[in-house]
Design an enzyme around this catalytic site. Structure first.
Site, PDB file in Angstrom:
ATOM      1  N   THR A  57       0.833  -1.202   0.000  1.00 39.00           N
ATOM      2  CA  THR A  57       0.000   0.000   0.000  1.00 39.00           C
ATOM      3  C   THR A  57       0.867   1.252   0.000  1.00 39.00           C
ATOM      4  O   THR A  57       0.375   2.337   0.296  1.00 39.00           O
ATOM      5  CB  THR A  57      -0.939   0.012   1.229  1.00 39.00           C
ATOM      6  OG1 THR A  57      -0.147  -0.044   2.415  1.00 39.00           O
ATOM      7  CG2 THR A  57      -1.911  -1.152   1.201  1.00 39.00           C
ATOM      8  N   GLU A  88      -1.025   4.129 -12.729  1.00 38.93           N
ATOM      9  CA  GLU A  88      -2.319   4.377 -12.086  1.00 38.93           C
ATOM     10  C   GLU A  88      -3.083   5.392 -12.915  1.00 38.93           C
ATOM     11  O   GLU A  88      -2.503   6.392 -13.331  1.00 38.93           O
ATOM     12  CB  GLU A  88      -2.125   4.877 -10.658  1.00 38.93           C
ATOM     13  CG  GLU A  88      -1.515   3.832  -9.754  1.00 38.93           C
ATOM     14  CD  GLU A  88      -1.304   4.301  -8.313  1.00 38.93           C
ATOM     15  OE1 GLU A  88      -1.829   5.379  -7.940  1.00 38.93           O
ATOM     16  OE2 GLU A  88      -0.626   3.598  -7.571  1.00 38.93           O
ATOM     17  N   HIS A 107      -5.842   2.558  -4.908  1.00 38.77           N
ATOM     18  CA  HIS A 107      -5.099   3.431  -3.993  1.00 38.77           C
ATOM     19  C   HIS A 107      -6.017   4.061  -2.936  1.00 38.77           C
ATOM     20  O   HIS A 107      -5.938   5.243  -2.637  1.00 38.77           O
ATOM     21  CB  HIS A 107      -4.341   4.503  -4.767  1.00 38.77           C
ATOM     22  CG  HIS A 107      -3.158   5.038  -4.005  1.00 38.77           C
ATOM     23  ND1 HIS A 107      -2.034   4.292  -3.747  1.00 38.77           N
ATOM     24  CD2 HIS A 107      -2.928   6.230  -3.434  1.00 38.77           C
ATOM     25  CE1 HIS A 107      -1.175   5.010  -3.060  1.00 38.77           C
ATOM     26  NE2 HIS A 107      -1.703   6.187  -2.853  1.00 38.77           N
ATOM     27  N   ILE A 108      -6.886   3.236  -2.362  1.00 38.90           N
ATOM     28  CA  ILE A 108      -7.780   3.707  -1.306  1.00 38.90           C
ATOM     29  C   ILE A 108      -7.737   2.772  -0.104  1.00 38.90           C
ATOM     30  O   ILE A 108      -8.679   2.706   0.668  1.00 38.90           O
ATOM     31  CB  ILE A 108      -9.236   3.839  -1.799  1.00 38.90           C
ATOM     32  CG1 ILE A 108      -9.744   2.501  -2.325  1.00 38.90           C
ATOM     33  CG2 ILE A 108      -9.388   4.949  -2.806  1.00 38.90           C
ATOM     34  CD1 ILE A 108     -11.245   2.428  -2.462  1.00 38.90           C
TER      35      ILE A 108
END
Length: 144
Positions: A57, A88, A107-108
């Site tokens: 992450t 991304e 990306h959360i």
């Protein structure tokens, strides 16, 4: 991490090879820099147990994406959870979207209901504060 930090965290300090050989879950929390770019590659991934999982992450390029795809396609590790990628947003044709042993999020990974509540309440409060500071004529006309 050094020996003192490991001891104070009640953790066992191991070398990088030992970490990849012994860990059930490896989660990456680093900034992307010249030193960390490609830090996890084919060599490290090949040492992981077939039951191990990798979580990234932080930033995509810390893990060699093609090497990770290869070990996942070969089921040489149990799976990966990833919310950062080399490109991304993740292209529609990307293998991470097809592999059964990948959990991919855009990306959360840090998002929670409580975080959203706090964020939007703070935003609403800031907007209200700004509106309250405008002269009365601006509020009526909708102009500054």
């Amino acid at each position: 991490m050094n020996a003192e930090a490991a001891q104070s965290a009640n953790a066992q300090l191991v070398q990088k090879d030992q970490l990849f050989e012994q860990a059930d879950i490896i989660t990456i929390h680093l900034v992307l820099s010249n030193r960390t770019h490609g830090l996890v590659g084919e060599n490290e991934l090949s040492k992981m147990k077939p039951t191990a999982r990798l979580i990234n992450t932080s930033r995509g390029p810390i893990v060699d994406e093609q090497a990770l795809i290869n070990v996942l396609k070969g089921n040489r590790i149990a799976g990966a959870a990833i919310d950062v990628f080399d490109i991304e947003p993740l292209p529609l044709s990307h293998p991470f979207r097809q592999l059964e042993n990948v959990l991919a999020t855009p990306h959360i990974g840090y998002v929670s209901q409580e975080l959203y509540r706090t964020f939007y309440q703070d935003c609403s409060a800031s907007i209200q504060h700004w509106l309250d500071s405008l002269p009365q004529t601006s509020k009526r006309s909708g102009r500054d």
